[in-house]
Design a protein around this motif. Structure first.
Motif, PDB file in Angstrom:
ATOM      1  N   HIS A   1      -7.892  -0.083   8.262  1.00 46.47           N
ATOM      2  CA  HIS A   1      -6.897   0.622   9.085  1.00 46.47           C
ATOM      3  C   HIS A   1      -5.494   0.487   8.499  1.00 46.47           C
ATOM      4  O   HIS A   1      -4.522   0.617   9.213  1.00 46.47           O
ATOM      5  CB  HIS A   1      -6.941   0.066  10.524  1.00 46.47           C
ATOM      6  N   GLU A   2      -5.397   0.197   7.195  1.00 48.57           N
ATOM      7  CA  GLU A   2      -4.064   0.032   6.582  1.00 48.57           C
ATOM      8  C   GLU A   2      -3.965   0.867   5.310  1.00 48.57           C
ATOM      9  O   GLU A   2      -3.596   0.362   4.253  1.00 48.57           O
ATOM     10  CB  GLU A   2      -3.823  -1.451   6.272  1.00 48.57           C
TER      11      GLU A   2
ATOM     12  N   ASP B   1       0.595  -1.180   9.279  1.00 42.66           N
ATOM     13  CA  ASP B   1       0.261  -2.236  10.237  1.00 42.66           C
ATOM     14  C   ASP B   1       1.199  -3.438  10.136  1.00 42.66           C
ATOM     15  O   ASP B   1       1.936  -3.743  11.074  1.00 42.66           O
ATOM     16  CB  ASP B   1      -1.204  -2.676  10.030  1.00 42.66           C
TER      17      ASP B   1
ATOM     18  N   CYS C   1      -7.015  -6.832   6.486  1.00 40.92           N
ATOM     19  CA  CYS C   1      -6.210  -7.429   7.549  1.00 40.92           C
ATOM     20  C   CYS C   1      -6.967  -8.571   8.221  1.00 40.92           C
ATOM     21  O   CYS C   1      -8.197  -8.575   8.250  1.00 40.92           O
ATOM     22  CB  CYS C   1      -5.931  -6.326   8.574  1.00 40.92           C
TER      23      CYS C   1
HETATM   24 ZN   LIG Z   1      -4.266  -4.614  10.071  1.00 44.98          ZN
END
Ligand SMILES: [Zn+2]
Ligand SMILES: NC(=O)c1ccc[n+]([C@@H]2O[C@H](COP(=O)([O-])OP(=O)(O)OC[C@H]3O[C@@H](n4cnc5c(N)ncnc54)[C@H](O)[C@@H]3O)[C@@H](O)[C@H]2O)c1
Ligand SMILES: [Zn+2]
Length: 394
Positions: free
Chosen positions: A60-61, A162, A38
């Motif tokens: 975090h994805e 996300d 990201c």
């Molecule tokens: Zn992200």
């Protein structure tokens, strides 16, 4: 297991680390099958170093298959397929009840004065091990993971972690009137998806701004009126007013954030903070930190009077100089924040079909092994090789 770890500025490495274990009775362990890189990870790579320790696991994805569940997990069983939202949210506190999962009161990082914890995102957000790894411990197993059907490729669902909810919230907060106009600043994954969602939800004119040729041409193919910042650096406001009867667009989405191109003084300040010892750098960022504000300033300029600015790009400064006179005089409304991922899932899921109206199946430009993570960060930061969105495969 193997995991992508932060080691220092522009230094991430895939290392062997201990496997995560069930720690609380509602934890689940997920074997990751795809995990996105990201624009937010690039802030960790470049300017947020003072808030990380070497060895922190990023990402975090993620999505994957449930491998193990704690004794109090009833909503999931091993073998289920899940996407993991980037906010760590409990699902039942005051904030979660109001759809403000990014402010979850169970996981707020009170010692830092920040909102909900996030996977793989610095001490400011709980220093929770992230999902660019073979395995991930996910708390709140009964409410947090999003269960998705087996069958379609990961690409169909992985952006629920996300990109999709962030872009959806960006459009929601932009409050574009029916048939109205919006400028999207930044055509990375978030801006590109926000532009698609704005069109899908009925915006009449979507203007997109970036300076990377393949990002501009991809958005243009989506029906976005694209302006190249390299050509319109000085006259962007006039160019957008020319398209809108001299007024500016009804709304602006800032999908750039704190590392905007075109803010040389703050860029130098970021460089200096990065060179200081951690404790000093951290204090300086928290008290006097300044963002590179070129995108936010452009948003304030190109939005019409009485219009709305929706800020998705991440900012982290504490002493940012903003043109309050103009903001007040133009009667602007500004909404911002981390996406409340869980809040938007029910709105988005019906669009993740074979018809694929948002084009998620072909959204990734790269799909590469986790072991190539370090090269991916480098290529993504330098915007080489046509890289817009990468899924790492552990
Ligand atoms: Zn992200
Ligand atoms: N609010 C949230 O919950 C949330 C979630 C995900 C990402 N983000 C943030 O959204 C932002 C975008 O994320 P991304 O994954 O698309 O990242 P990205 O870095 O790929 O995209 C940023 C784009 O902005 C362009 N850009 C740079 N300066 C510009 C300027 N002055 N004007 C116009 N465009 C400019 C870059 O060329 C790039 O294409 C980042 O700040 C990221 O941290 C926020
Ligand atoms: Zn909560």
């Amino acid at each position: 297991m193997r995991a992508l770890t932060w080691q220092g500025k522009r230094d991430v490495r895939v290392e062997t680390v201990p496997d995560p274990r069930i720690e609380d009775p509602t934890d689940v362990i997920v074997r990751i099958t795809s995990t996105g890189v990201c624009g937010s990870d690039l802030h960790l790579y470049e300017v947020l170093g003072p808030f990380l320790d070497p060895g922190d696991i990023l990402g975090h994805e993620p999505m994957g298959i449930v491998e193990e569940v704690g004794p109090e997990v009833t909503a999931l069983a091993p073998g289920d397929r899940v996407v993991v939202p980037f906010n760590v949210s409990c699902g039942h506190c005051y904030m979660c009840d109001r759809g403000l999962q990014s402010q979850c009161e169970t996981t707020q990082v009170r010692e830092r004065g920040t909102g909900a914890s996030l996977f793989g995102y610095t001490k400011l957000y709980g220093q929770v091990p992230g999902g660019q790894a073979e395995l991930l411990r996910v708390p709140f197993g009964n409410t947090l993971p999003i269960k998705v059907p087996h069958g379609p490729a990961d690409d169909r669902f992985v952006y629920l972690s996300d990109v999709l909810p962030t872009a959806w919230q960006a459009v929601e907060y932009a409050a574009i009137p029916p048939g109205g106009s919006v400028t999207v600043l930044g055509l990375g994954p978030i801006g590109a998806m926000a532009a698609r969602i704005a069109r899908h939800r009925g915006a009449g004119l979507v203007v997109g701004v970036d300076l990377v040729p393949e990002r501009l041409s991809r958005a243009a193919a989506d029906g976005v009126k694209c302006l190249d910042l390299r050509r319109h650096g000085k006259d962007l406001g006039d160019a957008i007013r020319d398209l809108t009867d001299g007024r500016g667009t009804d709304a602006v989405i800032d999908a750039v954030g704190m590392e905007a191109h075109g803010a040389p003084v703050a860029k130098a300040a970021h460089g200096m903070v990065g060179l200081l010892p951690d404790a000093l750098g951290e204090r300086l960022m928290e008290t006097m930190g300044v963002d590179r504000l070129a995108a936010l300033r452009a948003a304030i300029d190109v939005v019409r009077r009485g219009g709305t600015i929706s800020v998705s790009g991440v900012y982290g400064g504490a002493a940012d100089p903003l043109p309050m006179l103009t903001m007040f005089d133009k009667q602007l409304q500004i909404r911002m924040g981390q996406a409340n991922v869980r809040r938007w899932v029910d709105d988005i899921l019906p669009l993740l079909t074979d018809e694929d109206p948002l084009g998620v199946d072909g959204f990734a430009t790269h799909r590469l092994p986790l072991e190539e993570g370090p090269q991916v960060y480098k290529t993504f930061q330098q915007k080489q090789d046509g890289m817009i969105k990468t899924l790492l495969i552990p």
